[in-house]
Design a protein around this motif. Sequence first.
Motif, PDB file in Angstrom:
ATOM      1  N   UNK A   2       0.834  -1.187   0.000  1.00 22.78           N
ATOM      2  CA  UNK A   2       0.000   0.000   0.000  1.00 22.78           C
ATOM      3  C   UNK A   2       0.871   1.240   0.000  1.00 22.78           C
ATOM      4  N   UNK A   3       0.482   2.239  -0.774  1.00 20.89           N
ATOM      5  CA  UNK A   3       1.224   3.496  -0.846  1.00 20.89           C
ATOM      6  C   UNK A   3       0.264   4.630  -0.515  1.00 20.89           C
ATOM      7  N   UNK A   4       0.582   5.383   0.539  1.00 18.69           N
ATOM      8  CA  UNK A   4      -0.217   6.535   0.936  1.00 18.69           C
ATOM      9  C   UNK A   4       0.513   7.795   0.495  1.00 18.69           C
ATOM     10  N   UNK A   5      -0.180   8.645  -0.278  1.00 19.63           N
ATOM     11  CA  UNK A   5       0.413   9.893  -0.747  1.00 19.63           C
ATOM     12  C   UNK A   5      -0.062  11.026   0.152  1.00 19.63           C
ATOM     13  N   UNK A   6       0.864  11.910   0.530  1.00 16.87           N
ATOM     14  CA  UNK A   6       0.506  12.997   1.421  1.00 16.87           C
ATOM     15  C   UNK A   6       1.417  14.195   1.273  1.00 16.87           C
ATOM     16  N   UNK A   7       1.201  15.205   2.111  1.00 17.35           N
ATOM     17  CA  UNK A   7       1.989  16.426   2.043  1.00 17.35           C
ATOM     18  C   UNK A   7       3.250  16.355   2.900  1.00 17.35           C
ATOM     19  N   UNK A   8       3.133  15.922   4.152  1.00 16.38           N
ATOM     20  CA  UNK A   8       4.298  15.893   5.033  1.00 16.38           C
ATOM     21  C   UNK A   8       5.266  14.778   4.660  1.00 16.38           C
ATOM     22  N   UNK A   9       4.739  13.624   4.327  1.00 18.27           N
ATOM     23  CA  UNK A   9       5.537  12.525   3.783  1.00 18.27           C
ATOM     24  C   UNK A   9       4.937  12.230   2.413  1.00 18.27           C
ATOM     25  N   UNK A  87      -3.112   5.183  -3.401  1.00 17.49           N
ATOM     26  CA  UNK A  87      -4.319   5.931  -3.092  1.00 17.49           C
ATOM     27  C   UNK A  87      -4.207   7.347  -3.626  1.00 17.49           C
ATOM     28  N   UNK A  88      -5.241   7.835  -4.256  1.00 15.14           N
ATOM     29  CA  UNK A  88      -5.276   9.242  -4.658  1.00 15.14           C
ATOM     30  C   UNK A  88      -5.912  10.008  -3.508  1.00 15.14           C
ATOM     31  N   UNK A 158      -1.282   3.269   4.795  1.00 18.68           N
ATOM     32  CA  UNK A 158      -0.660   2.293   3.899  1.00 18.68           C
ATOM     33  C   UNK A 158      -1.096   0.870   4.207  1.00 18.68           C
ATOM     34  N   UNK A 159      -1.190   0.541   5.498  1.00 21.62           N
ATOM     35  CA  UNK A 159      -1.624  -0.805   5.902  1.00 21.62           C
ATOM     36  C   UNK A 159      -3.067  -1.051   5.466  1.00 21.62           C
ATOM     37  N   UNK A 160      -3.924  -0.039   5.596  1.00 26.49           N
ATOM     38  CA  UNK A 160      -5.328  -0.197   5.207  1.00 26.49           C
ATOM     39  C   UNK A 160      -5.507  -0.226   3.695  1.00 26.49           C
ATOM     40  N   UNK A 161      -4.648   0.483   2.967  1.00 26.28           N
ATOM     41  CA  UNK A 161      -4.735   0.496   1.508  1.00 26.28           C
ATOM     42  C   UNK A 161      -4.467  -0.894   0.935  1.00 26.28           C
ATOM     43  N   UNK A 162      -3.607  -1.664   1.593  1.00 31.07           N
ATOM     44  CA  UNK A 162      -3.316  -3.026   1.128  1.00 31.07           C
ATOM     45  C   UNK A 162      -4.591  -3.852   1.014  1.00 31.07           C
TER      46      UNK A 162
END
Length: 171
Positions: A2-9, A87-88, A158-162
């Motif tokens: 899972x890949x989480x896209x964000x501002x801080x990371x 995730x977008x 990320x864990x939930x996106x999986x």
Amino acid sequence: MGVDLGLKAPAVSVTSTGKTKFIGNGRPNKYIRRKYKSKRSELGQAKKLNASKTLNDKEQRWMKDQDHKISRKVVDFSNIRNTARTSRKNEKNLHTWSFYRLALFIEYKAKLRGIAVEYVDPKYTSQTCPICRNRNHVKDRNYQCSCGFKTHRDRVAGMNIIHAPVIDGVA
């Protein structure tokens, strides 16, 4: 993965085995955007519109370069498995920072390596406990659930996106 896209990371990758990698740092991105916005404002007040447009182009090239670097690191990290899910984050943010472009870069670089990318609905991914599935409102970067589970908020996403359902049900 899972890949989480964000501002801080800009990207947080989590594998199904729990291995996590925080990719990039949002602080330089925020600094560059503020710096160029201020300079464009000064140039706009001085009626130097061509210089303002040139500066905007320079900022966009810098951001595109950052997206390429981050997407390469995400795809390199994903070599562990042959599937990646991303995730977008928040459709409105697609225009404030290059989430959409970063997702496209990850997708095309993953495709070159034969890795499938599936888009999932990011709703509540950073609020839902991956252990007990309870939804908790997070105030800080650290996630804490009543069941005792603690970790970084982006890692939870990320864990939930999986395990999130794929958008449009296409796998």
